[in-house]
Design a protein around this motif. Structure first.
Motif, short mmCIF file in Angstrom:
data_model
loop_
_atom_site.label_atom_id
_atom_site.label_comp_id
_atom_site.label_asym_id
_atom_site.label_seq_id
_atom_site.Cartn_x
_atom_site.Cartn_y
_atom_site.Cartn_z
N SER A 281 -14.98 -44.43 -13.63
CA SER A 281 -14.01 -45.32 -14.00
C SER A 281 -12.99 -44.78 -15.15
N SER A 282 -13.76 -43.90 -15.76
CA SER A 282 -13.05 -43.28 -16.98
C SER A 282 -12.14 -41.88 -16.29
N MET A 283 -12.87 -41.38 -15.52
CA MET A 283 -12.37 -40.00 -14.54
C MET A 283 -11.16 -40.47 -13.98
N ARG A 284 -11.09 -41.58 -13.15
CA ARG A 284 -10.00 -42.22 -12.31
C ARG A 284 -8.92 -42.70 -13.23
N SER A 285 -9.15 -43.48 -14.33
CA SER A 285 -8.21 -43.78 -15.21
C SER A 285 -7.26 -42.60 -15.76
N ALA A 286 -7.85 -41.57 -16.23
CA ALA A 286 -7.26 -40.46 -16.63
C ALA A 286 -6.45 -39.76 -15.46
N GLU A 287 -7.24 -39.83 -14.31
CA GLU A 287 -6.48 -39.20 -13.04
C GLU A 287 -4.87 -39.82 -12.70
N SER A 288 -5.29 -41.10 -12.79
CA SER A 288 -4.15 -42.14 -12.64
C SER A 288 -2.90 -41.90 -13.46
N LYS A 289 -2.96 -41.51 -14.67
CA LYS A 289 -2.08 -41.35 -15.61
C LYS A 289 -1.41 -39.72 -15.35
N MET A 290 -1.78 -39.07 -14.71
CA MET A 290 -1.49 -37.58 -14.38
C MET A 290 -0.11 -37.83 -13.50
N GLU A 291 -0.16 -38.64 -12.63
CA GLU A 291 1.01 -39.04 -11.65
C GLU A 291 2.45 -39.17 -12.35
N PRO A 292 2.30 -40.12 -13.40
CA PRO A 292 3.69 -40.41 -13.88
C PRO A 292 4.12 -39.10 -14.72
N ASP B 148 7.46 -22.86 -14.28
CA ASP B 148 5.90 -22.39 -14.39
C ASP B 148 5.10 -23.24 -14.99
N ASP B 149 5.38 -23.82 -15.92
CA ASP B 149 4.44 -24.88 -16.50
C ASP B 149 4.26 -26.14 -15.85
N TYR B 150 5.28 -26.68 -14.86
CA TYR B 150 5.30 -27.58 -14.33
C TYR B 150 4.05 -27.24 -13.10
N GLU B 151 4.58 -26.05 -12.43
CA GLU B 151 3.56 -25.75 -11.28
C GLU B 151 1.99 -25.52 -11.67
N SER B 152 1.97 -25.13 -12.78
CA SER B 152 0.71 -24.98 -13.23
C SER B 152 -0.08 -26.10 -13.61
N SER B 153 0.70 -27.11 -14.23
CA SER B 153 0.22 -28.42 -14.78
C SER B 153 -0.07 -28.89 -13.07
N LEU B 154 0.88 -29.23 -12.13
CA LEU B 154 0.39 -29.65 -10.88
C LEU B 154 -0.92 -29.18 -10.40
N ALA B 155 -1.00 -27.72 -10.21
CA ALA B 155 -2.58 -27.25 -9.70
C ALA B 155 -3.61 -27.67 -10.45
N ALA B 156 -3.43 -27.71 -11.75
CA ALA B 156 -4.61 -28.30 -12.82
C ALA B 156 -4.84 -29.67 -12.32
N ALA B 157 -3.88 -30.29 -12.28
CA ALA B 157 -4.05 -31.99 -11.83
C ALA B 157 -4.68 -31.91 -10.41
N ASN B 158 -4.25 -31.12 -9.48
CA ASN B 158 -5.19 -31.37 -8.19
C ASN B 158 -6.43 -30.73 -8.22
N GLU B 159 -6.65 -29.73 -9.08
CA GLU B 159 -7.97 -29.41 -9.15
C GLU B 159 -8.90 -30.64 -9.90
N VAL B 160 -8.34 -31.28 -10.79
CA VAL B 160 -9.01 -32.46 -11.33
C VAL B 160 -9.43 -33.35 -10.45
N SER B 161 -8.49 -33.70 -9.44
CA SER B 161 -8.65 -34.78 -8.62
C SER B 161 -9.60 -34.42 -7.43
N SER B 162 -9.79 -33.01 -7.18
CA SER B 162 -10.80 -32.43 -6.11
C SER B 162 -12.03 -32.58 -6.64
N ASN B 163 -12.22 -32.41 -8.08
CA ASN B 163 -13.48 -32.18 -8.67
C ASN B 163 -13.98 -33.58 -8.66
N ILE B 164 -13.08 -34.75 -9.07
CA ILE B 164 -13.48 -36.04 -9.14
C ILE B 164 -14.33 -36.63 -7.78
N ASN B 165 -13.21 -36.09 -6.76
CA ASN B 165 -13.93 -36.45 -5.50
C ASN B 165 -15.30 -36.05 -5.10
#
Length: 218
Positions: free
Chosen positions: A147-158, A85-102
């Protein structure tokens, strides 16, 4: 027509349609007195909020995995379900971050294009020069923010990949030996999450500075 060409045409058409939708949205908002700079500030705020939410989800997943690794009796299935459940919530939160940055990048591009075009409408050389300097300064600060936003975003994937690996491994090997096996991955995951947290904090700090600057010079 080749499939690749058809796919490329479809993607281009979709991009143009989405671009047109955004342009129509900005125009509609301006008619009710909400300008692109206002939308940009709002979207930076939304991105900052989603990053803070994402931090909480990743931290929760880390704590859950820590509990699982230090498992000492009880029902392993329940512990696994909570971690999943925590993984699924983390994935959803990460997708929301990427969407907002775009969304932030999209409205910023529209704002800077408009601002640049409007420079040509000035009759006063002095006012044009001042506006041009303000545009350049705002673009520089936004570039740092993005640049700060994208840097943080890139570290979500690993982090997400590591969490998913652990969840998948435990799903089919839910026993004490499996829990012991993922301990070797835990140190790297903990490090990656800390790096992510640091980058998120930097991005949030830059967001606050950018919002303050936009509100001051607006």
């Amino acid at each position: 027509m080749k499939k690749q060409t058809l796919l490329g045409t479809a993607i281009l058409s979709l991009m143009l349609m989405l671009s047109g939708c955004q342009s129509a949205y900005y125009s509609a908002m301006e008619k009710v007195g909400v300008h692109k700079r206002d939308i940009l500030i709002d979207r930076v705020e939304e991105t900052k909020d989603s990053q803070q939410e994402s931090q909480e989800e990743f931290q929760s997943a880390l704590e859950r995995l820590t509990t699982l690794i230090n498992f000492d009796g009880g029902e392993l299935q329940d512990a696994y379900n909570q971690l999943n459940d925590d993984y699924e919530s983390s994935l959803a939160a990460a997708n929301e971050v990427s969407s907002n940055i775009n969304k932030v990048e999209d409205v910023a591009d529209a704002l800077f294009d408009e601002w640049s075009d409007e420079l040509e409408q000035y009759k006063s050389a002095s006012l044009k020069r001042q506006s041009s300097k303000k545009l350049a300064a705002t673009q520089r600060q936004f570039s740092q923010l993005l640049s700060s936003m994208r840097s943080a975003e890139s570290k979500m994937e690993p982090v997400l990949s590591s969490l998913q690996d652990n969840v998948l491994y435990l799903k089919h090997n839910l026993n004490a030996q499996a829990v012991a096996a993922i301990k070797g991955e835990f140190t790297n995951l903990k490090r990656d999450i800390q790096l992510l947290m640091n980058d998120m904090n930097k991005s949030i700090e830059d967001s606050n500075k950018f919002i303050e600057q936009m509100n001051t010079t607006g």
